[in-house]
Design a protein around this motif. Structure first.
Motif: not given
Lengths: 150, 150
Positions: B11, B14-16, B20, B31, B89-97
């Motif tokens: 967690h 992944l977020e902080e 990559f 996505a 860019r990538v989002d907080c939980d790295q499952d969307a670009l």
């Protein structure tokens, strides 16, 4: 709710028709992109199931399906950052939604306290493969530990 | 390509973190939201597999995985509407670009010839459930029959 969305039609109807026939994936979900109605820019990306989509349409406030918690979630129900829909659009093959919203409270969309979930950039170009991310926004609009009882 | 993206961490990382570590779904896809770098606004939504993401990073041009054709696709390879990445860019939980791009040629991103794939609005609010879509952009920047040999 007894209403059901109609089944997706054939190619031409899907792309050029005016019937809203959202195409849910095999998990019953549809992709939802959220942008800031005022500033532009992508705030977050999530999924809706049919009930979350129905609730979004009826109330005018964004609802999503939480894959991790396995339940519908009215965005902002805990943090106060509700998202009022300014405009919702569907894409050509009706398997993705774009919500342009006004975010209540501090305007933050991300559970980390940042305005957008997209606060890190991925470098591109020659030699960029394997490079680290670059933080492009590290402003916290709220303290997640206080808001969610961290 | 022998490079592999690292496995997603826990967690906090992944977020902080600055590593990559894109999180691909069970079909090996992530996505990808594409917006117009100049005008803002969402142009399209698609998926990448690891090879499409690697090609996007290395070349600076958007590549996707076509679920219908089962192959990697350099966006614009047929129509000339290539997408040069201005920022990814990538989002907080790295499952969307999120890809902010400059589109070549006529600037159209949609295979129907329109600038954006999101050319129809879904009505929201009381009584809106079951309503028809509203066309918000019907300008064709190119003729798909000519471009794709329809």
């Amino acid at each position: 709710m007894s209403f059901s969305f109609p089944e997706p039609g054939a190619h031409e109807a899907l792309e050029e028709g005016l019937a809203f026939t959202p195409k849910f994936d095999r998990d019953g979900l549809i992709a939802a992109i959220v942008t800031d109605a005022k500033a532009g820019g992508v705030l977050m990306f999530a999924y809706m199931n049919a009930d979350a989509l129905k609730a979004t349409i009826k109330t005018g406030f964004a609802h999503f399906w939480s894959r991790s918690r396995g339940k519908i979630w009215r965005k902002g129900e805990t943090s106060g950052h509700e998202m009022a829909i300014v405009e919702m659009r569907v894409d050509c093959d009706q398997d993705a939604l774009w919500l342009s919203v006004d975010v209540a409270g501090t305007g933050a969309a991300c559970h980390t306290g940042r305005k957008s979930c997209f606060y890190r950039a991925v470098k591109t170009g020659e030699g960029a493969l394997g490079e680290t991310l670059a933080v492009v926004d590290d402003v916290r609009l709220f303290d997640p530990a206080k808001t969610y009882g961290g």
